[in-house]
Scaffold this motif. Structure first.
Motif, PDB file in Angstrom:
ATOM      1  N   ILE A 254       0.845  -1.195   0.000  1.00 17.62           N
ATOM      2  CA  ILE A 254       0.000   0.000   0.000  1.00 17.62           C
ATOM      3  C   ILE A 254       0.878   1.241   0.000  1.00 17.62           C
ATOM      4  N   THR A 255       0.536   2.188  -0.871  1.00 17.08           N
ATOM      5  CA  THR A 255       1.169   3.507  -0.866  1.00 17.08           C
ATOM      6  C   THR A 255       0.086   4.516  -0.495  1.00 17.08           C
ATOM      7  N   PRO A 256       0.144   5.096   0.710  1.00 22.30           N
ATOM      8  CA  PRO A 256      -0.909   6.029   1.121  1.00 22.30           C
ATOM      9  C   PRO A 256      -0.736   7.398   0.468  1.00 22.30           C
ATOM     10  N   SER A 257      -1.845   8.135   0.384  1.00 16.61           N
ATOM     11  CA  SER A 257      -1.802   9.511  -0.116  1.00 16.61           C
ATOM     12  C   SER A 257      -2.785  10.355   0.683  1.00 16.61           C
ATOM     13  N   GLU A 258      -2.614  11.650   0.604  1.00 13.72           N
ATOM     14  CA  GLU A 258      -3.472  12.591   1.323  1.00 13.72           C
ATOM     15  C   GLU A 258      -4.733  12.877   0.513  1.00 13.72           C
ATOM     16  N   ILE A 259      -5.808  13.221   1.205  1.00 15.54           N
ATOM     17  CA  ILE A 259      -7.018  13.688   0.541  1.00 15.54           C
ATOM     18  C   ILE A 259      -6.927  15.213   0.500  1.00 15.54           C
ATOM     19  N   PRO A 260      -7.153  15.847  -0.637  1.00 17.20           N
ATOM     20  CA  PRO A 260      -7.034  17.309  -0.735  1.00 17.20           C
ATOM     21  C   PRO A 260      -7.951  18.021   0.260  1.00 17.20           C
ATOM     22  N   ALA A 261      -7.519  19.179   0.744  1.00 18.28           N
ATOM     23  CA  ALA A 261      -8.262  19.931   1.764  1.00 18.28           C
ATOM     24  C   ALA A 261      -9.592  20.449   1.232  1.00 18.28           C
ATOM     25  N   ASP A 262      -9.704  20.685  -0.071  1.00 19.33           N
ATOM     26  CA  ASP A 262     -10.954  21.219  -0.615  1.00 19.33           C
ATOM     27  C   ASP A 262     -12.015  20.142  -0.863  1.00 19.33           C
ATOM     28  N   ASP A 263     -11.663  18.894  -0.672  1.00 16.42           N
ATOM     29  CA  ASP A 263     -12.618  17.795  -0.821  1.00 16.42           C
ATOM     30  C   ASP A 263     -13.566  17.797   0.370  1.00 16.42           C
ATOM     31  N   LYS A 264     -14.868  17.491   0.128  1.00 18.14           N
ATOM     32  CA  LYS A 264     -15.833  17.529   1.243  1.00 18.14           C
ATOM     33  C   LYS A 264     -15.604  16.396   2.244  1.00 18.14           C
TER      34      LYS A 264
ATOM     35  N   VAL B 140     -11.256  12.806   6.570  1.00 22.11           N
ATOM     36  CA  VAL B 140     -10.547  11.532   6.525  1.00 22.11           C
ATOM     37  C   VAL B 140      -9.152  11.844   6.026  1.00 22.11           C
ATOM     38  N   GLU B 141      -8.124  11.409   6.752  1.00 20.41           N
ATOM     39  CA  GLU B 141      -6.769  11.849   6.465  1.00 20.41           C
ATOM     40  C   GLU B 141      -6.152  11.241   5.215  1.00 20.41           C
ATOM     41  N   LYS B 142      -6.373   9.949   5.006  1.00 19.39           N
ATOM     42  CA  LYS B 142      -5.640   9.278   3.932  1.00 19.39           C
ATOM     43  C   LYS B 142      -6.558   8.404   3.093  1.00 19.39           C
ATOM     44  N   ARG B 143      -6.046   8.094   1.925  1.00 19.62           N
ATOM     45  CA  ARG B 143      -6.635   7.091   1.050  1.00 19.62           C
ATOM     46  C   ARG B 143      -5.482   6.431   0.316  1.00 19.62           C
ATOM     47  N   PRO B 144      -5.676   5.249  -0.231  1.00 18.97           N
ATOM     48  CA  PRO B 144      -4.554   4.602  -0.906  1.00 18.97           C
ATOM     49  C   PRO B 144      -4.299   5.202  -2.292  1.00 18.97           C
ATOM     50  N   LEU B 145      -3.058   5.571  -2.547  1.00 19.03           N
ATOM     51  CA  LEU B 145      -2.655   5.969  -3.891  1.00 19.03           C
ATOM     52  C   LEU B 145      -2.470   4.713  -4.734  1.00 19.03           C
ATOM     53  N   GLU B 146      -1.778   3.732  -4.167  1.00 19.14           N
ATOM     54  CA  GLU B 146      -1.604   2.431  -4.804  1.00 19.14           C
ATOM     55  C   GLU B 146      -1.934   1.348  -3.785  1.00 19.14           C
ATOM     56  N   PHE B 147      -2.599   0.314  -4.242  1.00 20.40           N
ATOM     57  CA  PHE B 147      -2.954  -0.824  -3.396  1.00 20.40           C
ATOM     58  C   PHE B 147      -2.793  -2.056  -4.268  1.00 20.40           C
ATOM     59  N   ASP B 148      -1.771  -2.847  -4.030  1.00 22.78           N
ATOM     60  CA  ASP B 148      -1.479  -4.025  -4.850  1.00 22.78           C
ATOM     61  C   ASP B 148      -1.520  -5.280  -3.988  1.00 22.78           C
TER      62      ASP B 148
ATOM     63  N   VAL C  60      -0.639  -9.663 -10.233  1.00 25.71           N
ATOM     64  CA  VAL C  60      -0.588  -8.595  -9.235  1.00 25.71           C
ATOM     65  C   VAL C  60      -1.780  -7.690  -9.502  1.00 25.71           C
ATOM     66  N   HIS C  61      -2.791  -7.760  -8.633  1.00 25.59           N
ATOM     67  CA  HIS C  61      -3.998  -6.966  -8.817  1.00 25.59           C
ATOM     68  C   HIS C  61      -3.796  -5.582  -8.211  1.00 25.59           C
ATOM     69  N   ASN C  62      -3.968  -4.553  -9.033  1.00 23.05           N
ATOM     70  CA  ASN C  62      -3.828  -3.183  -8.545  1.00 23.05           C
ATOM     71  C   ASN C  62      -5.167  -2.694  -7.984  1.00 23.05           C
ATOM     72  N   LYS C  63      -5.196  -1.446  -7.533  1.00 18.81           N
ATOM     73  CA  LYS C  63      -6.365  -0.896  -6.864  1.00 18.81           C
ATOM     74  C   LYS C  63      -7.604  -0.932  -7.766  1.00 18.81           C
ATOM     75  N   GLU C  64      -7.452  -0.549  -9.023  1.00 19.21           N
ATOM     76  CA  GLU C  64      -8.594  -0.519  -9.939  1.00 19.21           C
ATOM     77  C   GLU C  64      -9.178  -1.916 -10.140  1.00 19.21           C
ATOM     78  N   LYS C  65      -8.315  -2.891 -10.331  1.00 18.63           N
ATOM     79  CA  LYS C  65      -8.766  -4.278 -10.536  1.00 18.63           C
ATOM     80  C   LYS C  65      -9.441  -4.812  -9.270  1.00 18.63           C
TER      81      LYS C  65
END
Length: 188
Positions: free
Chosen positions: A104-114, A118-126, A164-169
């Protein structure tokens, strides 16, 4: 501590030439063969076999209706009813995975998002399905109920990279899961 000497038992003439064991094995095999040809193999009716033995004809016949409730198959990610990601990139599933199949590679959620509370979401999840042992520990440890083991046993690929299944798959396979999600809970 005294040393104990063990002696091997003496073999008689029949045991030395192995004919007794060979004949026993031959007759047992022939008994099973005759029973299967007569259609009396144990389990042939419950598996809906072709009549010769208990072999299931795979592409035409599937195990789907025979799967027990506790069967653990392919791990997948799920979204909530509104299509939002349930995963908060806590990385607990990555840490608990015995064969280290999850990355898992975590990423931040932009401040302007409603949903920026929630602090993080996965940028990559394999998930490497070749390494996965389908133990279910990732599902048990997930605090947001974002990862589930489906009753899917047909996991195939033409190369290692395809396995190797990525996040989209993972989201495509997992679909939508209905129910309370702690991530979007207003009281949290």
């Amino acid at each position: 501590m005294p040393t104990i000497k063990l002696t091997r038992p003496k073999l008689d003439a029949g045991e030395k030439i192995y004919f007794g064991a060979l004949f026993k094995g031959f007759f047992l095999t022939m008994t099973h063969a005759i029973k299967s040809l007569r259609g009396k193999s144990p389990g042939s009716k419950s598996l809906k076999s072709s009549g010769l033995g208990v072999t299931m004809q795979f592409p035409e016949q599937r195990w789907d209706d025979q799967m027990p409730e506790y069967y653990r198959g392919a791990p997948t990610l799920v979204t909530d009813e509104q299509g939002r990601e349930r995963c908060v990139s806590c990385q607990l599933c990555e840490f608990i995975c015995p064969p280290k199949a999850i990355k898992i590679t975590p990423s931040e959620i932009p401040a302007d998002d409603k949903w920026s509370k929630v602090e993080k979401r996965p940028l990559e999840f394999d998930i490497d399905m070749i390494r996965c042992i389908y133990c279910g520990m990732c599902e048990e440890v997930c605090p947001e109920q974002a990862i589930f083991l489906r009753k899917d046993y047909l996991i195939t690929g033409t190369s290692r990279a395809a396995m190797v299944h990525n996040k989209e798959k993972l989201y495509e396979i997992g679909g939508t899961r209905v129910g309370l999600v702690n991530k979007w809970n207003e009281l949290k």
